[in-house]
Design a protein around this motif. Structure first.
Motif, short mmCIF file in Angstrom:
data_model
loop_
_atom_site.label_atom_id
_atom_site.label_comp_id
_atom_site.label_asym_id
_atom_site.label_seq_id
_atom_site.Cartn_x
_atom_site.Cartn_y
_atom_site.Cartn_z
N ILE A 314 0.85 -1.19 0.00
CA ILE A 314 0.00 0.00 0.00
C ILE A 314 0.90 1.25 0.00
O ILE A 314 1.87 1.33 0.76
N SER A 315 0.54 2.19 -0.85
CA SER A 315 1.35 3.41 -0.90
C SER A 315 0.45 4.61 -1.18
O SER A 315 -0.72 4.46 -1.51
N ILE A 316 1.04 5.78 -1.01
CA ILE A 316 0.30 7.00 -1.29
C ILE A 316 0.72 7.50 -2.66
O ILE A 316 1.90 7.71 -2.91
N GLU A 317 -0.29 7.66 -3.51
CA GLU A 317 0.02 8.01 -4.88
C GLU A 317 0.62 9.41 -4.98
O GLU A 317 0.10 10.36 -4.40
N GLY A 318 1.71 9.50 -5.69
CA GLY A 318 2.29 10.80 -5.98
C GLY A 318 3.12 11.40 -4.86
O GLY A 318 3.63 12.50 -5.00
#
Lengths: 444, 348
Positions: A314-318
């Protein structure tokens, strides 16, 4: 498919201006989606069907039983023989709502000229009860405050109250305040909606951020018997609040955070860790991708899922990873320490690399370690007190990250105090100032 | 753009203002003092090792947002003197810097002018000389908690000037008594005194703490408070109000009737905390006359018609005693009602 404004699980409040439907709790099989777009799967006469709704209100009645099997509760009161004896607080203190019902019944009987006694350990007040109590007294109800152990109920027609101060034997018809127990369906509903349940079995854990009727999941509200009766002082107001919020939300449903959290379906091991950890019910399985997905409207941006995901999927886009700036790194939870720093009004700590985080839960071990590479590096983590976390249990995961690294430091014979976690509240800015200046000097 | 006026920058007013501005409405917030926050401005955190659910964590982010919002016009040190017109077209006259000015074309109005603390009405206890450090109003202890010193080797974490060994909280003070001009229960005092007792016990682990009260109330929206809970936490209680107080060199002597034995007892304490009943706001009569509201028997306001009709909404303790969470809830509620009523169109 038709879209409802509200689905009531249990009893409907029948708001005439909202499109609503009522579903029995045992008919409900599953829920997916989020505020603005829930899909409920229900079973009706052996057939399953789906309904769509923007919000959900869980509004069940409590289970009411008499604390003494052979004595009726005042729910069953009809034309009783005189004198009539009301008795509350026998096992647990009777909640204000039930207390009010007792006062009302006692007042009515006394106003009809009946002889009425009212035994209690503690009257519980809400907006109505002050007046009911006064009217009952004026109507001639005799109130007696007993103490634990003073009172003995002799079947349904008499009691003995004995204390060093007085002795009283009274014969009459006794009615007890009902004990309230959580509805048996609540545990199932908590599982279906993926929301947290309190140790007592209600759909609200003890946390100030869940007031008055929030469950932690946006758009799912808990009313009446879905909430701990001790806290239900003004049910009418809480109902009104919930419906008012829904009406205001309907025209404007927005995400709470600007950035999107995304799951990399390639990396996701479908282990459900994030699903279990998220206090906001913001993750759900995506069977087409065979991976979890983040529900953007439900997500409250604590980033605990990013931390706990064993696959790092899971990651935060941008968002670019922050570079290390100074040897002294401070992570502050924006709901406590960062607010306190703002209250302090001045920031004489420009030599510290202070970073605000949405929740301690977001602190990955990797990030903490990155700031501990050089021997002179130190990290301070400042977060909320236990049970004060806006994301309910986020702080526990931050605490775990810190403890794991401290263990590692110790095993490698490094100083454990290179990484420190302290807890404070937004109102402890004086303490924060002291913490920062002491820690900077290495004298904490 | 429609303009909503909010009178009172305490918790209810601020929560309402934030909610309205978040939905694009223009807000004028009228506050009589120099700052936002009202009564809770000086309250302190009551956490022990864990949160005791005092609700203060709900307030500072709201206050900071209102403070920084450009959409909310804040008029400090301002008082409403007159209100004319009707829903959709109110004109408010306010007094600021000794001058009167009009705020015109106010669409809707939220009144959130709060309550009066019992200590602002009553000077203290006649039996105890003023200025003694042995008796504190609950709000004075709140101020000490705001300055609490948690870290390091601290002798006197609350700056009391001594280490208290025995402390008593006097509940139902300024409540439940016609003599004290309040027949009602203020409902919040049991909760905050319990939390204060817990915090004091954290700072002074040997402390013997107990509460005098007529009836024990819940600790707020979520937290339950019961005799069992008091026993678990090692906090004593007396189901009565004291009869007599006397200050001596070694401490305060409190005389009370033990209800279980019927005997008169004495207890000596180092520190007495006086709870503060929540009394109607000083301006309630003014608002009742100005806005055609009724005062209830206790002096709190209740509307003769709903805000949807009159254009005037009530929020917070103007309608009766309540907690911080209640204030936030009712402030948001008033805002929600205005938002959903007006929808997207510009006319009422």
């Amino acid at each position: 498919m038709e879209m409802y404004d509200v689905v009531f699980i249990g009893n409907s409040l029948q708001p005439s201006d909202l499109k609503s439907i009522c579903v029995e709790p045992d008919m409900l099989l599953a829920c997916k989606g989020e505020l603005g777009n829930f899909t409920l799967r229900i079973q009706k006469e052996k057939e399953t069907q789906e309904i769509k709704t923007r919000t959900v209100i869980i509004n069940l009645l409590d289970i009411r039983e008499s604390p003494l099997a052979e004595v009726p509760t005042w729910d069953e009161l009809q034309e009783p023989e005189e004198p009539v004896i009301f008795l509350q607080d026998l096992k647990d203190l009777t909640p204000a709502q039930i207390n009010g019902k007792g006062l009302e019944l006692a007042r009515d009987l006394a106003q009809k000229g009946k002889s009425v006694y009212y035994f209690y350990r503690s009257l519980r007040f809400n907006r109505r009860n002050d007046e009911l109590y006064e009217k009952a007294r004026r109507a001639g109800v005799v109130f007696y405050q007993y103490r634990n152990g003073d009172l003995e109920v002799k079947g349904s027609d008499g009691l003995i109250c004995e204390s060093p101060a007085m002795e009283l034997e009274l014969h009459g018809t006794i009615f007890l305040a009902p004990d309230l127990k959580p509805n048996m369906q609540l545990e199932r509903l908590a599982r279906i909606f993926n929301i947290r349940i309190s140790p007592e079995g209600y759909l609200q854990v003890e946390n100030v951020h869940l007031q008055p009727t929030y469950t932690g999941k946006r758009g799912v509200y808990a009313l009446e018997g879905a909430r701990n009766p001790a806290g239900r002082t003004d049910p009418d107001q809480e109902e009104a609040f919930t419906l008012a919020e829904i009406r205001s939300l309907l025209s404007n449903i927005n995400p709470l955070t600007e950035e999107e959290r995304v799951v990399d379906a390639e990396k996701c091991a479908f282990c459900y860790t994030c699903y279990r950890v998220c206090s906001h019910g913001a993750l759900e399985p995506d069977w087409e991708e065979d991976a979890m997905k983040v529900l953007q409207i439900a997500c409250q941006g604590c980033d605990t899922c990013l931390n706990v995901c064993p696959a790092g999927a899971i990651s935060i886009e941008g968002r670019e990873e922050k570079k290390k700036e100074a040897n002294l790194k401070v992570f502050m939870c924006e709901n406590s320490a960062a607010t306190a720093l703002q209250r302090l009004g001045k920031n004489g700590f420009s030599d510290l690399d202070i970073e605000n985080v949405p929740c301690l839960g977001s602190l990955k071990k990797k990030d903490l370690l990155q700031h501990l590479q050089k021997s002179e590096d130190r990290v301070l983590v400042l977060g909320c007190f236990e049970e004060a976390c806006k994301h309910l249990f986020g702080e526990r995961w931050g605490d775990k990250s810190v403890k794991d690294i401290q263990k590692g430091l110790k095993a490698l014979h490094f100083k454990e105090d290179r990484l420190t976690l302290l807890r404070l509240s937004p109102r402890m800015e004086k303490d924060l100032e002291k913490i920062l200046s002491l820690w900077k000097e290495g004298n904490l | 753009m429609r303009k909503i006026a909010v009178v009172g920058g305490g918790m209810a007013g601020s929560a309402a203002a934030r909610e309205l501005s978040a939905r694009g409405l223009q807000v004028v917030l009228i506050e009589k003092t120099k700052e936002l926050g009202g009564n809770i401005r000086e309250y302190g955190c009551k956490a022990t090792e864990i949160c005791t659910k005092c609700n203060l964590c709900l307030v500072d982010q709201i206050l900071q947002e209102v403070q920084e919002s450009k959409q909310i016009k804040k008029l400090y040190e301002s008082k409403v003197r007159d209100l004319r017109g009707q829903a959709g077209h109110f004109t408010l006259t306010i007094e600021r810097d000794g001058r009167l000015e009009d705020i015109e074309e106010v669409d809707q109005l939220i009144l959130a002018t709060g309550f009066t603390k019992w200590s602002q009405i009553e000077g203290g206890l006649p039996e105890v000389p003023p200025g003694t450090s042995r008796v504190l109003w609950a709000s004075e202890l709140e101020e000490l908690l705001l300055e609490r010193k948690d870290r390091g080797n601290i002798e006197d974490p609350l700056s009391l000037g001594y280490i208290p060994e025995k402390v008593v909280f006097l509940q139902c003070n300024g409540s439940r008594s016609i003599k004290e001009r309040a027949r009602f229960c203020s409902r919040v005092c049991c909760g905050y005194s319990f939390r204060m007792a817990m915090t004091l016990k954290k700072f002074y682990p040997e402390l013997d703490a107990s509460l005098f009260f007529i009836d024990l109330q819940t600790g707020g929206n979520i937290q339950d408070l019961s005799f069992r809970r008091l026993e678990q936490e090692g906090i004593g209680y007396m189901n009565c109000k004291p009869i007599k107080l006397k200050e001596t060199e070694s401490g305060l002597i409190i005389t009370y009737e033990d209800r279980s034995t019927g005997k008169i007892e004495e207890v000596q304490v180092d520190l007495l905390i006086l709870s503060e009943g929540m009394h109607p706001g000083a301006q309630n009569q003014f608002w009742a006359e100005l806005c055609n509201f009724q005062l209830d028997d206790d002096g709190f306001l209740y509307p003769l018609e709903e805000g949807e009709e009159s254009g005037i909404f009530l929020a917070g303790s103007i309608t009766g005693p309540g907690s911080i969470a209640d204030a936030v809830k009712s402030g948001k509620n008033a805002a929600y009602r205005i938002i959903s009523r007006q929808g997207g169109d510009g006319n009422v």
